[in-house]
Write an enzyme that holds these catalytic residues in place. Structure first.
Site, PDB file in Angstrom:
ATOM      1  N   ASP A  10      54.085  65.942  45.072  1.00 23.88           N
ATOM      2  CA  ASP A  10      55.115  66.941  44.837  1.00 23.88           C
ATOM      3  C   ASP A  10      55.559  67.470  46.203  1.00 23.88           C
ATOM      4  O   ASP A  10      54.838  67.330  47.205  1.00 23.88           O
ATOM      5  CB  ASP A  10      54.553  68.065  43.976  1.00 23.88           C
ATOM      6  CG  ASP A  10      55.539  69.198  43.783  1.00 23.88           C
ATOM      7  OD1 ASP A  10      56.690  68.913  43.409  1.00 23.88           O
ATOM      8  OD2 ASP A  10      55.162  70.354  44.023  1.00 23.88           O
ATOM      9  N   ASP A  12      57.681  70.859  46.986  1.00 21.83           N
ATOM     10  CA  ASP A  12      57.600  72.301  47.205  1.00 21.83           C
ATOM     11  C   ASP A  12      56.195  72.811  46.925  1.00 21.83           C
ATOM     12  O   ASP A  12      55.648  72.611  45.837  1.00 21.83           O
ATOM     13  CB  ASP A  12      58.596  73.039  46.306  1.00 21.83           C
ATOM     14  CG  ASP A  12      60.039  72.710  46.677  1.00 21.83           C
ATOM     15  OD1 ASP A  12      60.382  72.869  47.858  1.00 21.83           O
ATOM     16  OD2 ASP A  12      60.802  72.305  45.793  1.00 21.83           O
ATOM     17  N   GLY A  61      57.766  74.174  39.487  1.00 25.65           N
ATOM     18  CA  GLY A  61      57.734  72.730  39.301  1.00 25.65           C
ATOM     19  C   GLY A  61      58.751  72.172  38.332  1.00 25.65           C
ATOM     20  O   GLY A  61      58.869  70.961  38.192  1.00 25.65           O
ATOM     21  N   ARG A  64      65.763  73.506  37.351  1.00 23.69           N
ATOM     22  CA  ARG A  64      66.291  74.860  37.210  1.00 23.69           C
ATOM     23  C   ARG A  64      66.635  75.214  35.766  1.00 23.69           C
ATOM     24  O   ARG A  64      66.292  76.299  35.282  1.00 23.69           O
ATOM     25  CB  ARG A  64      67.519  75.049  38.106  1.00 23.69           C
ATOM     26  CG  ARG A  64      67.208  75.169  39.578  1.00 23.69           C
ATOM     27  CD  ARG A  64      68.410  75.672  40.351  1.00 23.69           C
ATOM     28  NE  ARG A  64      69.606  74.882  40.088  1.00 23.69           N
ATOM     29  CZ  ARG A  64      69.904  73.752  40.696  1.00 23.69           C
ATOM     30  NH1 ARG A  64      69.071  73.248  41.590  1.00 23.69           N
ATOM     31  NH2 ARG A  64      71.026  73.104  40.420  1.00 23.69           N
ATOM     32  N   SER A 139      64.105  69.305  42.826  1.00 26.00           N
ATOM     33  CA  SER A 139      65.188  69.914  43.599  1.00 26.00           C
ATOM     34  C   SER A 139      66.131  68.863  44.178  1.00 26.00           C
ATOM     35  O   SER A 139      65.707  67.817  44.654  1.00 26.00           O
ATOM     36  CB  SER A 139      64.600  70.740  44.747  1.00 26.00           C
ATOM     37  OG  SER A 139      65.611  71.171  45.627  1.00 26.00           O
ATOM     38  N   ASP A 197      50.850  71.128  42.913  1.00 25.11           N
ATOM     39  CA  ASP A 197      50.383  72.507  42.922  1.00 25.11           C
ATOM     40  C   ASP A 197      50.837  73.291  41.699  1.00 25.11           C
ATOM     41  O   ASP A 197      50.362  74.400  41.473  1.00 25.11           O
ATOM     42  CB  ASP A 197      50.868  73.229  44.181  1.00 25.11           C
ATOM     43  CG  ASP A 197      52.372  73.481  44.171  1.00 25.11           C
ATOM     44  OD1 ASP A 197      53.116  72.560  43.747  1.00 25.11           O
ATOM     45  OD2 ASP A 197      52.793  74.578  44.570  1.00 25.11           O
TER      46      ASP A 197
END
Length: 252
Positions: A10, A12, A61, A64, A139, A197
């Site tokens: 991942d 971010d 995660g 949006r 993203s 995360d």
């Protein structure tokens, strides 16, 4: 590495120190909209968005639109879906998502982005062991952010929000993003590890049948550690320093 041939990361919060900015952007977005939305019962005062618990449980995660839907559902707020052409605002799900994007983009212009200090050593060690690596993110900014942090060259594949939109891939906790990354690496999930995360991301790795799912708990929060394990992490670590050893089964 006991049959392990690839790792999907991942972005971010794992590679880039952007999770706190995502949380702040969601908070600014939702707190600005809450007074405009009808409360679930008469006389209620809107409770501000919790940038710790609600961020972690509802939006971290996720794409949006999925994050907006999850928050609205948790607060019993009903909004029309709107369309992708809706300008940033509070009146539709698409408008709220666009508002969050606007806020986050402004934060990036002001503050930039950095990689965590443990990232490059871990990626270099995996490269030395001939382990193929991919980066995944919901993203649309992922590629440009990885380039600005001088990390993109470490990855053999990248799947970001633009790819997800073009391929109509569902967001996490569906494993589609991770499975597409494994496909691009040419390595089946049974020989691929996932490093995440977010609770939704760990669940996605577990659902996808990946060989090993490592949960990253950078705050070393015992509650988050337990939650990551409950969502499917095979092992939870506070940083990437022990990642190569963990993937070899040398960590307890």
């Amino acid at each position: 590495m006991n049959g392990l041939r690839a790792v999907v990361f991942d972005t971010d919060g794992v590679l880039l120190a952007t999770a706190d900015r995502h949380a702040a952007a969601w908070k600014e977005t939702f707190d600005g909209c809450l007074p405009e939305w009808p409360p679930p019962y008469a006389g209620a005062r809107p409770r501000p968005f919790d940038a710790d618990r609600e961020y972690r449980d509802l939006v971290d995660g996720k794409a949006r639109l999925d994050g907006v839907r999850a928050f609205l559902a948790a607060r019993h707020i009903d909004l029309p879906p709107g369309t992708p052409e809706d300008p940033p605002g509070c009146s539709t799900i698409h408008a709220v998502a666009a508002r969050k994007e606007e806020v986050f983009t402004a934060m990036l212009r002001t503050d930039g982005v950095r990689a965590y200090e443990d990232v490059r050593p871990a990626l270099e060690e995996l490269r030395r062991k001939a382990i193929r690596c991919a980066a995944v993110s919901a993203s649309r900014h992922a590629r440009s952010l990885l380039e600005s942090a001088d990390l993109v060259g470490y990855f053999d594949a990248l799947v970001d929000g633009q790819d997800a939109a073009a391929l109509t891939l569902p967001g996490k906790p569906d494993p589609a993003l991770f499975l597409e990354a494994a496909r691009r690496l040419g390595v089946p999930p049974a020989h691929t590890a996932v490093v995440e995360d977010a609770l939704a991301g760990v669940e996605a790795g577990h659902r996808g049948g990946f060989r090993f799912v490592l949960g990253l708990n950078r705050e070393d929060d015992p509650h988050m550690r337990d939650a990551l394990a409950a969502h499917g992490a095979d092992l939870v670590l506070p940083d990437l320093g022990r990642l190569p050893d963990a993937l070899e089964g040398e960590c307890p």
